[in-house]
Design a protein around this motif. Sequence first.
Motif, PDB file in Angstrom:
ATOM      1  N   SER A 196       0.702  -1.063  -0.086  1.00 31.38           N
ATOM      2  CA  SER A 196      -0.096   0.144   0.146  1.00 31.38           C
ATOM      3  C   SER A 196       0.825   1.286   0.128  1.00 31.38           C
ATOM      4  O   SER A 196       0.533   2.379  -0.555  1.00 31.38           O
ATOM      5  N   ASP A 197       1.868   1.246   0.786  1.00 31.75           N
ATOM      6  CA  ASP A 197       2.719   2.475   0.956  1.00 31.75           C
ATOM      7  C   ASP A 197       4.362   2.080   1.245  1.00 31.75           C
ATOM      8  O   ASP A 197       4.384   2.056   2.504  1.00 31.75           O
ATOM      9  N   PRO A 198       5.018   1.874   0.293  1.00 28.61           N
ATOM     10  CA  PRO A 198       6.383   1.413   0.895  1.00 28.61           C
ATOM     11  C   PRO A 198       7.007   2.165   1.496  1.00 28.61           C
ATOM     12  O   PRO A 198       7.988   1.773   2.415  1.00 28.61           O
ATOM     13  N   ALA A 199       6.824   3.526   1.595  1.00 30.34           N
ATOM     14  CA  ALA A 199       7.587   4.786   2.375  1.00 30.34           C
ATOM     15  C   ALA A 199       7.181   4.740   3.885  1.00 30.34           C
ATOM     16  O   ALA A 199       7.967   4.641   4.824  1.00 30.34           O
ATOM     17  N   LEU A 200       5.877   4.379   3.913  1.00 28.99           N
ATOM     18  CA  LEU A 200       5.221   4.054   5.268  1.00 28.99           C
ATOM     19  C   LEU A 200       5.941   3.244   6.302  1.00 28.99           C
ATOM     20  O   LEU A 200       6.224   3.335   7.504  1.00 28.99           O
ATOM     21  N   VAL A 201       6.312   1.980   5.710  1.00 34.43           N
ATOM     22  CA  VAL A 201       6.806   0.783   6.702  1.00 34.43           C
ATOM     23  C   VAL A 201       8.269   1.282   6.782  1.00 34.43           C
ATOM     24  O   VAL A 201       8.755   0.582   7.773  1.00 34.43           O
ATOM     25  N   LYS A 202       8.839   2.124   6.329  1.00 37.57           N
ATOM     26  CA  LYS A 202      10.345   2.529   6.454  1.00 37.57           C
ATOM     27  C   LYS A 202      10.333   3.621   7.625  1.00 37.57           C
ATOM     28  O   LYS A 202      11.234   3.962   8.346  1.00 37.57           O
ATOM     29  N   ASP A 203       9.164   4.378   7.846  1.00 35.98           N
ATOM     30  CA  ASP A 203       8.983   5.224   8.893  1.00 35.98           C
ATOM     31  C   ASP A 203       8.448   4.569  10.191  1.00 35.98           C
ATOM     32  O   ASP A 203       7.316   4.126  10.132  1.00 35.98           O
ATOM     33  N   GLU A 204       9.326   4.454  11.223  1.00 31.29           N
ATOM     34  CA  GLU A 204       9.066   3.796  12.345  1.00 31.29           C
ATOM     35  C   GLU A 204       7.701   4.085  12.847  1.00 31.29           C
ATOM     36  O   GLU A 204       6.682   3.475  13.409  1.00 31.29           O
ATOM     37  N   LYS A 205       7.337   5.554  13.384  1.00 34.35           N
ATOM     38  CA  LYS A 205       6.173   5.976  13.890  1.00 34.35           C
ATOM     39  C   LYS A 205       4.947   5.562  12.890  1.00 34.35           C
ATOM     40  O   LYS A 205       4.130   5.167  13.466  1.00 34.35           O
ATOM     41  N   GLN A 206       4.852   5.793  11.745  1.00 35.46           N
ATOM     42  CA  GLN A 206       3.995   5.923  10.804  1.00 35.46           C
ATOM     43  C   GLN A 206       3.733   4.194  10.564  1.00 35.46           C
ATOM     44  O   GLN A 206       2.338   3.740  10.598  1.00 35.46           O
ATOM     45  N   ARG A 207       4.566   3.494  10.644  1.00 34.36           N
ATOM     46  CA  ARG A 207       4.413   1.838  10.503  1.00 34.36           C
ATOM     47  C   ARG A 207       3.915   1.458  11.844  1.00 34.36           C
ATOM     48  O   ARG A 207       3.003   0.475  11.932  1.00 34.36           O
ATOM     49  N   VAL A 208       4.374   1.802  12.992  1.00 35.77           N
ATOM     50  CA  VAL A 208       3.816   1.378  14.383  1.00 35.77           C
ATOM     51  C   VAL A 208       2.381   1.721  14.474  1.00 35.77           C
ATOM     52  O   VAL A 208       1.558   0.902  15.044  1.00 35.77           O
ATOM     53  N   ASP A 209       2.181   2.856  14.280  1.00 34.29           N
ATOM     54  CA  ASP A 209       0.608   3.467  14.152  1.00 34.29           C
ATOM     55  C   ASP A 209      -0.198   2.812  13.320  1.00 34.29           C
ATOM     56  O   ASP A 209      -1.338   2.318  13.686  1.00 34.29           O
ATOM     57  N   ALA A 210       0.134   2.272  12.202  1.00 29.31           N
ATOM     58  CA  ALA A 210      -0.723   1.489  11.278  1.00 29.31           C
ATOM     59  C   ALA A 210      -0.840   0.145  11.667  1.00 29.31           C
ATOM     60  O   ALA A 210      -2.219  -0.315  11.520  1.00 29.31           O
ATOM     61  N   LEU A 211       0.187  -0.611  12.326  1.00 33.85           N
ATOM     62  CA  LEU A 211       0.070  -1.824  12.891  1.00 33.85           C
ATOM     63  C   LEU A 211      -0.823  -1.830  14.173  1.00 33.85           C
ATOM     64  O   LEU A 211      -1.588  -2.678  14.296  1.00 33.85           O
ATOM     65  N   LYS A 212      -0.679  -0.683  14.797  1.00 33.80           N
ATOM     66  CA  LYS A 212      -1.744  -0.484  16.034  1.00 33.80           C
ATOM     67  C   LYS A 212      -3.039  -0.567  15.658  1.00 33.80           C
ATOM     68  O   LYS A 212      -3.886  -1.110  16.185  1.00 33.80           O
ATOM     69  N   SER A 213      -3.371   0.035  14.442  1.00 31.71           N
ATOM     70  CA  SER A 213      -4.670   0.264  14.144  1.00 31.71           C
ATOM     71  C   SER A 213      -5.359  -1.141  13.553  1.00 31.71           C
ATOM     72  O   SER A 213      -6.348  -1.277  13.672  1.00 31.71           O
ATOM     73  N   ILE A 214      -4.402  -1.597  12.920  1.00 26.93           N
ATOM     74  CA  ILE A 214      -4.766  -3.028  12.267  1.00 26.93           C
ATOM     75  C   ILE A 214      -4.739  -3.992  13.032  1.00 26.93           C
ATOM     76  O   ILE A 214      -5.988  -4.809  13.320  1.00 26.93           O
ATOM     77  N   ALA A 215      -3.901  -4.126  14.083  1.00 25.44           N
ATOM     78  CA  ALA A 215      -4.115  -5.095  15.397  1.00 25.44           C
ATOM     79  C   ALA A 215      -5.574  -4.932  16.130  1.00 25.44           C
ATOM     80  O   ALA A 215      -6.237  -5.836  16.525  1.00 25.44           O
ATOM     81  N   ALA A 216      -5.832  -3.668  16.454  1.00 31.80           N
ATOM     82  CA  ALA A 216      -7.200  -3.285  17.081  1.00 31.80           C
ATOM     83  C   ALA A 216      -8.307  -3.688  16.179  1.00 31.80           C
ATOM     84  O   ALA A 216      -9.483  -4.376  16.376  1.00 31.80           O
ATOM     85  N   THR A 217      -8.169  -3.511  14.860  1.00 30.13           N
ATOM     86  CA  THR A 217      -9.331  -3.678  13.822  1.00 30.13           C
ATOM     87  C   THR A 217      -9.451  -5.376  13.733  1.00 30.13           C
ATOM     88  O   THR A 217     -10.690  -5.832  13.618  1.00 30.13           O
ATOM     89  N   LEU A 218      -8.342  -6.071  13.721  1.00 35.80           N
ATOM     90  CA  LEU A 218      -8.606  -7.565  13.671  1.00 35.80           C
ATOM     91  C   LEU A 218      -8.562  -8.187  14.866  1.00 35.80           C
ATOM     92  O   LEU A 218      -8.659  -9.399  14.999  1.00 35.80           O
ATOM     93  N   ASN A 219      -8.358  -7.653  16.019  1.00 31.57           N
ATOM     94  CA  ASN A 219      -8.377  -8.122  17.479  1.00 31.57           C
ATOM     95  C   ASN A 219      -7.530  -9.096  17.680  1.00 31.57           C
ATOM     96  O   ASN A 219      -7.681 -10.231  18.109  1.00 31.57           O
ATOM     97  N   ILE A 220      -6.455  -8.852  17.303  1.00 35.13           N
ATOM     98  CA  ILE A 220      -5.116  -9.827  17.549  1.00 35.13           C
ATOM     99  C   ILE A 220      -3.941  -8.916  18.478  1.00 35.13           C
ATOM    100  O   ILE A 220      -4.156  -7.614  18.549  1.00 35.13           O
ATOM    101  N   SER A 221      -3.246  -9.648  18.968  1.00 37.95           N
ATOM    102  CA  SER A 221      -2.029  -8.745  19.869  1.00 37.95           C
ATOM    103  C   SER A 221      -1.269  -7.849  19.122  1.00 37.95           C
ATOM    104  O   SER A 221      -0.298  -8.412  18.243  1.00 37.95           O
ATOM    105  N   GLU A 222      -1.209  -6.664  19.736  1.00 36.59           N
ATOM    106  CA  GLU A 222      -0.082  -5.603  18.922  1.00 36.59           C
ATOM    107  C   GLU A 222       1.127  -6.046  19.295  1.00 36.59           C
ATOM    108  O   GLU A 222       2.357  -5.835  18.635  1.00 36.59           O
ATOM    109  N   ASP A 223       1.391  -6.336  20.472  1.00 35.67           N
ATOM    110  CA  ASP A 223       2.665  -6.695  21.103  1.00 35.67           C
ATOM    111  C   ASP A 223       3.342  -7.877  20.306  1.00 35.67           C
ATOM    112  O   ASP A 223       4.641  -7.911  19.739  1.00 35.67           O
ATOM    113  N   LYS A 224       2.483  -9.096  19.998  1.00 30.76           N
ATOM    114  CA  LYS A 224       3.074 -10.197  19.155  1.00 30.76           C
ATOM    115  C   LYS A 224       3.392  -9.693  17.678  1.00 30.76           C
ATOM    116  O   LYS A 224       4.057 -10.114  17.134  1.00 30.76           O
TER     117      LYS A 224
END
Length: 251
Positions: free
Chosen positions: A156-184
């Motif tokens: 979706s956005d190759p530049a996003l995954v290289k930016d730590e803050k944007q990547r962490v924020d996006a993963l946090k949102s997806i983890a919450a959406t799919l009801n999976i562990s953000e830490d794992k």
Amino acid sequence: MNNVRTVSDTKRAFYTSHTRPINTIYRRVVEELMVEMHLLSVNVDFSYNPIYALGVVTAFERFMQGYQPERDKESIFNALCQAVESDPQRYRQDAERLGLFAKNTSTPELIAWLRGETHKEEVGDLQQQIQAIASNPNFKYSRLFAIGVFGLLELSDPALVKDEKQRVDALKSIAATLNISEDKLNKDLELYRANVDKMEQALATIADILSADRKKRQQQTPDKGIAVTTPDAEDPSQAPGSSQDKASFGS
């Protein structure tokens, strides 16, 4: 009577299907991927989904880059899927469809789609499978699923995954959406990205060794009578200093 397949059964099925030897530095990757797919396939809580399929295909392609002979890669992939009694074409097709959708969708739009806030007719069946994950209290999370999530963001956005803050924020949102562990999710992806780096470094080292050896051979004069043995270009595992422990899928 216990009819659950064992790891040995899966390995036997794999090597019956793919009969050519596997290059040394890739053998550990293939066997670790095979074992992980096996353990998931025999788990009662596991269910196939398109993000998992994207994870399997992404992991295979990323860790098998540079494999020689190139023609063997498809045979190895097919054997991996068939060894766990799965259809390799389904993996490829679902991964391609989901990947193409992600490639043409911004990250905010992708997350909204995962939440079910928007709908796309052409991938409606995939969306239904993904939305079922969040409502399944027994959903079997795996590293391959995590790699599939990362693959979605990367496409979706190759530049996003290289930016730590944007990547962490996006993963946090997806983890919450799919009801999976953000830490794992974060831990598994840190390990995945580190192993990708290791594999790329190993391949670069092998390429340098082969290049230096070719130059040395070219510079050598025939009348010196010195024999130089060059590693087989079709088997990087024969390069000096190569090792099956250069990189690993899971550790």
